[in-house]
Design a protein around this motif. Structure first.
Motif, PDB file in Angstrom:
ATOM      1  N   ILE A 129      12.005  -4.045  -3.452  1.00 47.57           N
ATOM      2  CA  ILE A 129      13.304  -3.889  -2.771  1.00 47.57           C
ATOM      3  C   ILE A 129      13.075  -3.751  -1.263  1.00 47.57           C
ATOM      4  O   ILE A 129      13.778  -4.349  -0.439  1.00 47.57           O
ATOM      5  N   PHE A 130      12.074  -2.980  -0.909  1.00 49.61           N
ATOM      6  CA  PHE A 130      11.701  -2.821   0.508  1.00 49.61           C
ATOM      7  C   PHE A 130      11.362  -4.198   1.092  1.00 49.61           C
ATOM      8  O   PHE A 130      11.810  -4.562   2.193  1.00 49.61           O
ATOM      9  N   ALA A 131      10.589  -4.995   0.350  1.00 50.72           N
ATOM     10  CA  ALA A 131      10.173  -6.315   0.852  1.00 50.72           C
ATOM     11  C   ALA A 131      11.380  -7.234   1.065  1.00 50.72           C
ATOM     12  O   ALA A 131      11.444  -7.966   2.064  1.00 50.72           O
ATOM     13  N   ASN A 179      10.748  10.700   5.723  1.00 45.47           N
ATOM     14  CA  ASN A 179      10.918   9.328   6.205  1.00 45.47           C
ATOM     15  C   ASN A 179      11.837   8.552   5.252  1.00 45.47           C
ATOM     16  O   ASN A 179      12.334   9.111   4.268  1.00 45.47           O
ATOM     17  N   VAL A 180      12.019   7.286   5.532  1.00 46.47           N
ATOM     18  CA  VAL A 180      12.989   6.456   4.801  1.00 46.47           C
ATOM     19  C   VAL A 180      12.748   6.464   3.282  1.00 46.47           C
ATOM     20  O   VAL A 180      13.681   6.292   2.489  1.00 46.47           O
ATOM     21  N   ASP A 181      11.498   6.685   2.889  1.00 45.83           N
ATOM     22  CA  ASP A 181      11.163   6.584   1.469  1.00 45.83           C
ATOM     23  C   ASP A 181      11.478   7.841   0.663  1.00 45.83           C
ATOM     24  O   ASP A 181      11.381   7.827  -0.557  1.00 45.83           O
ATOM     25  N   PHE A 182      11.792   8.917   1.352  1.00 47.79           N
ATOM     26  CA  PHE A 182      11.908  10.177   0.622  1.00 47.79           C
ATOM     27  C   PHE A 182      13.090  10.187  -0.357  1.00 47.79           C
ATOM     28  O   PHE A 182      12.978  10.670  -1.467  1.00 47.79           O
ATOM     29  N   PHE A 207       6.964  11.824   3.503  1.00 49.56           N
ATOM     30  CA  PHE A 207       6.984  12.690   4.690  1.00 49.56           C
ATOM     31  C   PHE A 207       5.992  12.164   5.709  1.00 49.56           C
ATOM     32  O   PHE A 207       4.919  11.674   5.352  1.00 49.56           O
ATOM     33  N   GLY A 208       6.343  12.298   6.968  1.00 49.42           N
ATOM     34  CA  GLY A 208       5.437  11.919   8.042  1.00 49.42           C
ATOM     35  C   GLY A 208       5.627  10.469   8.427  1.00 49.42           C
ATOM     36  O   GLY A 208       6.098   9.641   7.625  1.00 49.42           O
ATOM     37  N   HIS A 209       5.303  10.179   9.664  1.00 51.99           N
ATOM     38  CA  HIS A 209       5.435   8.807  10.152  1.00 51.99           C
ATOM     39  C   HIS A 209       4.601   8.661  11.411  1.00 51.99           C
ATOM     40  O   HIS A 209       4.522   9.596  12.205  1.00 51.99           O
ATOM     41  N   ARG A 210       3.971   7.511  11.560  1.00 51.94           N
ATOM     42  CA  ARG A 210       3.159   7.282  12.763  1.00 51.94           C
ATOM     43  C   ARG A 210       4.010   7.369  14.027  1.00 51.94           C
ATOM     44  O   ARG A 210       3.583   7.885  15.043  1.00 51.94           O
ATOM     45  N   VAL A 211       5.227   6.875  13.979  1.00 51.64           N
ATOM     46  CA  VAL A 211       6.046   6.809  15.187  1.00 51.64           C
ATOM     47  C   VAL A 211       7.051   7.957  15.275  1.00 51.64           C
ATOM     48  O   VAL A 211       7.222   8.573  16.323  1.00 51.64           O
ATOM     49  N   GLY A 266       0.807  -1.237   0.000  1.00 48.95           N
ATOM     50  CA  GLY A 266       0.000   0.000   0.000  1.00 48.95           C
ATOM     51  C   GLY A 266       0.831   1.274   0.000  1.00 48.95           C
ATOM     52  O   GLY A 266       1.924   1.314   0.569  1.00 48.95           O
ATOM     53  N   PRO A 267       0.316   2.347  -0.656  1.00 46.76           N
ATOM     54  CA  PRO A 267       1.088   3.593  -0.770  1.00 46.76           C
ATOM     55  C   PRO A 267       1.332   4.308   0.555  1.00 46.76           C
ATOM     56  O   PRO A 267       2.229   5.155   0.633  1.00 46.76           O
ATOM     57  N   LEU A 268       0.564   3.981   1.603  1.00 45.29           N
ATOM     58  CA  LEU A 268       0.850   4.624   2.892  1.00 45.29           C
ATOM     59  C   LEU A 268       1.955   3.890   3.635  1.00 45.29           C
ATOM     60  O   LEU A 268       2.451   4.349   4.656  1.00 45.29           O
ATOM     61  N   HIS A 269       2.347   2.718   3.133  1.00 38.70           N
ATOM     62  CA  HIS A 269       3.401   1.923   3.798  1.00 38.70           C
ATOM     63  C   HIS A 269       4.561   1.799   2.809  1.00 38.70           C
ATOM     64  O   HIS A 269       5.127   2.802   2.391  1.00 38.70           O
ATOM     65  N   GLY A 270       4.897   0.588   2.394  1.00 38.58           N
ATOM     66  CA  GLY A 270       6.075   0.395   1.537  1.00 38.58           C
ATOM     67  C   GLY A 270       5.916   0.980   0.151  1.00 38.58           C
ATOM     68  O   GLY A 270       6.909   1.305  -0.517  1.00 38.58           O
ATOM     69  N   GLY A 271       4.662   1.113  -0.291  1.00 31.96           N
ATOM     70  CA  GLY A 271       4.425   1.666  -1.627  1.00 31.96           C
ATOM     71  C   GLY A 271       4.781   3.138  -1.724  1.00 31.96           C
ATOM     72  O   GLY A 271       4.763   3.713  -2.817  1.00 31.96           O
TER      73      GLY A 271
HETATM   74  N1  CMC Z   1       1.594  15.231   3.774  1.00 32.65           N
HETATM   75  C1  CMC Z   1       0.716  16.138   4.239  1.00 32.65           C
HETATM   76  N2  CMC Z   1       0.074  16.058   5.416  1.00 32.65           N
HETATM   77  C2  CMC Z   1       0.339  14.978   6.170  1.00 32.65           C
HETATM   78  C3  CMC Z   1       1.247  13.984   5.765  1.00 32.65           C
HETATM   79  C4  CMC Z   1       1.892  14.136   4.526  1.00 32.65           C
HETATM   80  N3  CMC Z   1       2.755  13.239   4.097  1.00 32.65           N
HETATM   81  N4  CMC Z   1       1.307  13.021   6.712  1.00 32.65           N
HETATM   82  C5  CMC Z   1       0.461  13.418   7.682  1.00 32.65           C
HETATM   83  N5  CMC Z   1      -0.119  14.587   7.353  1.00 32.65           N
HETATM   84  C6  CMC Z   1      -1.055  15.362   8.172  1.00 32.65           C
HETATM   85  C7  CMC Z   1      -2.456  14.754   8.139  1.00 32.65           C
HETATM   86  O1  CMC Z   1      -3.234  15.280   7.105  1.00 32.65           O
HETATM   87  C8  CMC Z   1      -2.959  15.114   9.505  1.00 32.65           C
HETATM   88  O2  CMC Z   1      -3.330  16.482   9.483  1.00 32.65           O
HETATM   89  P1  CMC Z   1      -4.558  17.008  10.404  1.00 32.65           P
HETATM   90  O3  CMC Z   1      -4.125  16.762  11.809  1.00 32.65           O
HETATM   91  O4  CMC Z   1      -4.712  18.437  10.030  1.00 32.65           O
HETATM   92  O5  CMC Z   1      -5.744  16.163  10.003  1.00 32.65           O
HETATM   93  C9  CMC Z   1      -1.724  14.995  10.412  1.00 32.65           C
HETATM   94  O6  CMC Z   1      -0.620  15.258   9.548  1.00 32.65           O
HETATM   95  C10 CMC Z   1      -1.555  13.627  11.057  1.00 32.65           C
HETATM   96  O7  CMC Z   1      -1.606  12.639  10.012  1.00 32.65           O
HETATM   97  P2  CMC Z   1      -2.170  11.179  10.176  1.00 32.65           P
HETATM   98  O8  CMC Z   1      -2.626  10.678   8.853  1.00 32.65           O
HETATM   99  O9  CMC Z   1      -3.138  11.123  11.307  1.00 32.65           O
HETATM  100  O10 CMC Z   1      -0.873  10.408  10.590  1.00 32.65           O
HETATM  101  P3  CMC Z   1      -0.702   8.855  10.635  1.00 32.65           P
HETATM  102  O11 CMC Z   1       0.221   8.555  11.752  1.00 32.65           O
HETATM  103  O12 CMC Z   1      -2.022   8.151  10.624  1.00 32.65           O
HETATM  104  O13 CMC Z   1      -0.018   8.524   9.224  1.00 32.65           O
HETATM  105  C11 CMC Z   1       1.578   8.226   7.525  1.00 32.65           C
HETATM  106  C12 CMC Z   1       1.332   8.293   9.044  1.00 32.65           C
HETATM  107  C13 CMC Z   1       2.998   7.740   7.292  1.00 32.65           C
HETATM  108  C14 CMC Z   1       0.604   7.211   6.906  1.00 32.65           C
HETATM  109  C15 CMC Z   1       1.365   9.633   6.925  1.00 32.65           C
HETATM  110  O14 CMC Z   1       2.271  10.545   7.475  1.00 32.65           O
HETATM  111  C16 CMC Z   1       1.443   9.633   5.411  1.00 32.65           C
HETATM  112  O15 CMC Z   1       0.449   9.366   4.742  1.00 32.65           O
HETATM  113  N6  CMC Z   1       2.667   9.925   4.817  1.00 32.65           N
HETATM  114  C17 CMC Z   1       2.850   9.845   3.410  1.00 32.65           C
HETATM  115  C18 CMC Z   1       3.055   8.390   2.994  1.00 32.65           C
HETATM  116  C19 CMC Z   1       4.417   7.887   3.374  1.00 32.65           C
HETATM  117  O16 CMC Z   1       5.434   8.529   3.136  1.00 32.65           O
HETATM  118  N7  CMC Z   1       4.444   6.654   3.952  1.00 32.65           N
HETATM  119  C20 CMC Z   1       5.689   5.985   4.302  1.00 32.65           C
HETATM  120  C21 CMC Z   1       5.867   5.837   5.778  1.00 32.65           C
HETATM  121  S1  CMC Z   1       7.540   5.377   6.235  1.00 32.65           S
HETATM  122  C22 CMC Z   1       7.765   3.818   5.553  1.00 32.65           C
HETATM  123  C23 CMC Z   1       6.887   2.782   6.146  1.00 32.65           C
HETATM  124  O17 CMC Z   1       6.923   2.568   7.366  1.00 32.65           O
HETATM  125  O18 CMC Z   1       6.156   2.163   5.385  1.00 32.65           O
END
Ligand code: CMC
Length: 440
Positions: free
Chosen positions: A394-396, A372-375, A315-319, A272-277
């Motif tokens: 590659i991630f897998a 995050n790592v994917d950037f 950009f962004g990360h749950r942890v 999925g694009p929110l994880h490894g994708g």
């Molecule tokens: N761009 C813009 N806004 C963002 C982003 C982003 N990349 N990530 C989070 N936000 C905002 C989100 O809209 C929310 O705003 P508000 O509080 O105003 O509603 C706030 O930041 C918190 O976001 P969330 O979706 O509740 O955070 P989450 O912990 O559920 O999601 C995430 C984490 C990684 C899914 C998310 O940051 C994201 O979608 N990032 C882009 C996808 C990405 O790069 N994923 C790879 C993660 S690292 C590799 C891995 O572990 O797979």
């Protein structure tokens, strides 16, 4: 009314008190080796009729684990206690894989045996080759990879007998080694190219590059800096505690499914694009920005407008609420690799603009959104010549040791039970069957 009132130390055992409708429940506190604290609610429903609700598991510890430690506030990542920065500088993917799976760095004999098992098991069963024919040439390699990993278990009937600690080493080595062979074969198939078999004399990452890029009439020229960069990408992805795919692997393993079935499910979750994708999504985003003539600034404005539905991928990360330590290491290696290969990638410039703009923008600062790592990993893979659809593969490959270690932890644990979360039901209350001629 419900409130957690205090933490107290009684007879060395800390407990939390939870008050629900005037009744107090004492819940054990569990502490990890890095002082991570948790309230053990496993008996709460039996005692009170209440469950806890945590959609997306943002605040739920699903297990105790001794594999990987992350401090997201400080940007710390350690495998078995070892800082990722030190491993990135001094170790290799295969040595780190051993560390993650077995809990210690291998001595020379152990490493030799592990490498030997990887080499011995690098070929997939010859009949497996025919399975590739069944996929359309434009199949996404993640679909092929998960199917082929699952299908592989058919060739090892001993897997069906359940987990056997005495043969686990062989099964684990087989999976680590063959995931790379399957990945390379699916790439060759998608390109209409002949399959290139692994070379026993090559080390893990070099062998993968050979299977991807050599031709029957011309060997791929292995450049040390390319092998080094890809090996680093594998190493940095090797584990990341209870992320979506690893939690999935544990989920499947908890039902006592075999390692190959559990790992195949991990691949699906990773896709999925929110994880490894996300690594694929980052490059596609950078390409889109470039094609529109933007340098990144316009895109940042769009991302901030929630109506656009866009996110700054990578950009962004749950942890991590700080710079992802893996991103720091990758960014540095990316600069070095591109310089060594004399590549001037316009996408790298856009990525750097985006990063600078985001790190100085209150939207990202307030939400603690960092690269995050994917950037930057996609830019390295592009420079190596790996097509964008293969990025998540590659991630897998890199994540396999982490999945295997988590699988092993479940299987070796005497406490582990089948994963079975509860829910709060919000659907219709009891209502009877209506015959079709009486319905609105
Ligand atoms: N761009 C813009 N806004 C963002 C982003 C982003 N990349 N990530 C989070 N936000 C905002 C989100 O809209 C929310 O705003 P508000 O509080 O105003 O509603 C706030 O930041 C918190 O976001 P969330 O979706 O509740 O955070 P989450 O912990 O559920 O999601 C995430 C984490 C990684 C899914 C998310 O940051 C994201 O979608 N990032 C882009 C996808 C990405 O790069 N994923 C790879 C993660 S690292 C590799 C891995 O572990 O797979």
């Amino acid at each position: 009314m419900m409130r957690i009132t205090e933490l107290k130390a009684s007879n060395m055992n800390k407990t939390a008190k939870l008050e629900i409708e005037g009744k107090i429940y004492e819940l054990p506190i569990v502490e990890g080796t890095e002082n991570e604290k948790a309230v053990d609610i496993s008996a709460l429903r039996a005692q009170s009729g209440y469950i806890t609700l945590d959609d997306g598991y943002g605040n739920t510890g699903s297990c105790k684990s001794a594999i990987t430690f992350i401090d997201g506030e400080q940007g710390i990542l350690r495998y078995r206690g070892m800082p990722i920065e030190e491993l990135a500088q001094r170790s290799t993917f295969i040595e780190t894989a051993f560390l993650i799976i077995y809990g210690h760095l291998p001595n020379e004999k152990e490493l030799q045996r592990f490498s030997g098992l990887l080499t011995k098991n690098e070929n997939i069963h010859e009949d497996m080759k025919f399975h590739f024919e069944g996929f359309p040439s434009n199949a996404h390699p993640m679909a092929t990879l998960s199917s082929m990993i699952n299908a592989s278990s058919c060739f090892y009937p001993e897997l069906m007998k359940g987990y056997d600690p005495t043969t686990f080493d062989i099964v684990a080595a087989r999976l680590i080694s063959q995931v790379r062979t399957i990945a390379a074969f699916s790439y060759r198939k998608s390109q209409g190219l002949p399959i290139i078999y692994p070379k026993p004399s090559y080390k893990y990452t070099a062998n993968f590059l050979h299977m991807l890029f050599s031709d029957p009439y011309e060997e791929y020229e292995l450049k040390p800096e390319v092998v080094w960069a890809l090996d680093l990408i594998f190493l940095l992805h090797a584990d990341h505690e209870q992320n979506c795919s690893t939690a999935t692997v544990r989920f499947i393993a908890s039902s006592r499914a075999n390692l190959f079935a559990s790992a195949a499910a991990g691949v699906c979750a990773l896709w999925g694009p929110l994880h490894g994708g996300a690594n694929q999504a980052v490059i596609e985003m950078l390409q889109e920005i470039r094609a529109s003539g933007d340098d990144g600034h316009r895109f940042i404005q769009e991302v901030k407008d929630k109506k656009s539905g866009k996110r700054l991928m990578g950009f962004g990360h749950r942890v991590y609420k700080n710079y992802d330590p893996r991103a720091k290491i990758i960014k540095e290696r990316c600069d070095k690799l591109l310089a060594a290969l004399k590549i001037d990638d316009p996408l790298l410039n856009i990525a750097k603009h985006l990063e600078e703009a985001a790190l100085n923008d209150p939207y990202f600062v307030e939400r603690k959104l960092y690269p995050n790592v994917d950037f930057y990993s996609g830019i390295i893979m592009r420079a190596i010549g790996i097509p964008v659809e293969m990025f998540t593969v590659i991630f897998a490959i890199g994540r396999m040791p982490g999945w295997i270690a988590n699988f092993k932890e479940i299987m070796d644990s005497k406490e582990s039970r089948i994963y079975r979360p509860r829910q709060v039901y919000t659907g219709p209350t009891l209502n009877g069957y209506v015959p079709i001629n009486e319905r609105d």
